[in-house]
Design an enzyme around this catalytic site. Sequence first.
Site, mmCIF file in Angstrom:
data_model
loop_
_atom_site.group_PDB
_atom_site.id
_atom_site.type_symbol
_atom_site.label_atom_id
_atom_site.label_comp_id
_atom_site.label_asym_id
_atom_site.label_seq_id
_atom_site.Cartn_x
_atom_site.Cartn_y
_atom_site.Cartn_z
ATOM 1 N N GLY A 19 0.798 -1.219 0.000
ATOM 2 C CA GLY A 19 0.000 0.000 0.000
ATOM 3 C C GLY A 19 0.828 1.266 0.000
ATOM 4 N N CYS A 20 2.161 1.113 -0.032
ATOM 5 C CA CYS A 20 3.042 2.265 -0.043
ATOM 6 C C CYS A 20 3.374 2.570 -1.497
ATOM 7 C CB CYS A 20 4.314 1.922 0.736
ATOM 8 S SG CYS A 20 5.392 3.312 1.001
#
Lengths: 100, 134, 111
Positions: C109-110
């Site tokens: 999710g980064c």
Amino acid sequence: MSTLHTVNKSPFETNVLEICISLAKSGSTVLLYEDGVYAATEGTRAAVAIKNANGISFCVLGPDLQARGIEGKLANDIKVVDYDGFVDLVAGHDTIQAWL
Amino acid sequence: MATKKFMYLNRKAPYGTVYALESLEVVLIGAAFEQDVSLAFIGDGVYQLVKGQKTDGIGMKNFSPTFAALGDYEVNKIYVEKESLEERGLTLEDLQHLVWEDEDDDYAEKDSIRLVNRSELADVLDDQDIVLSF
Amino acid sequence: MAAIEVNGKSYEVDEEGYLSDLNQWDKDVAEAMANAEDCKLTDEHWDIINFLREYYEEYQIAPAVRVLTKAVGKKLGKDKGNSKYLYELFPYGPGKQACKYAGLPKPTGCV
């Protein structure tokens, strides 16, 4: 003529194991692998169907059982094989019927 | 932004398809949006939570330890359908013990898994704003 | 596949400089990655790097920054469990930069 049937789907997702058992002749072998291994666990309808399938031997692929954490749930009379055992089964039968 | 109730409904066994892993990744990414998140495991989905998974032999990543991190992500409502367990010869004892720490209660460890029957789960689903099925 | 060379040992990395194989990680490659970004690793940096490696070992994921911040606060003390402290140590972002030095994949999710 001996046949090796392979089943890789969960018995709860499809009825392919039932069909396989109903069409497999006495003396043939069914190998459960991938999600098919769930059929080999105690306390399921599939395990009962396997128990009632006279004349057919059942094998299950060990690494797939271990991956799913269900080794300890294995029903009686089902033989665990490794990948080498899989190859031996293939080599030891005249034909292979892969149920998908 | 108003908080919405998100439900991730997990119906597939862990390694035969990629759905289980994909769902877990979406949950982790989605956790950044700070919504009211629940997970439910029904059908073969309950197999995802079985403890003692060892995937070395099949050459796939064992992602089951990641479920234990969900508490850190404030995902602490994990519904497991009783009937699905029973059909599979499983009990709660066969599943991982998932907990979360309640900051408002001196970091007391609390159970994340809620065992519900089919009709209770139907009510939980009915109460959601968004249900994502994997 | 790109690689980093340190003391005659070769470490495979992806296009963003993250180690391809977590098991290849050692302190030398962490130092080399930090040096390349003009970052001198102190004990405080190592606390975070070691924490990340332990977290990954246990849960098989690199934690999101929010989760990291909270967990660091609990483990290493409230004064360290805030994003200001973590960004001072890792100005490119604690998730991205510290995970890279720890040999972990980029946090889920980064971006």
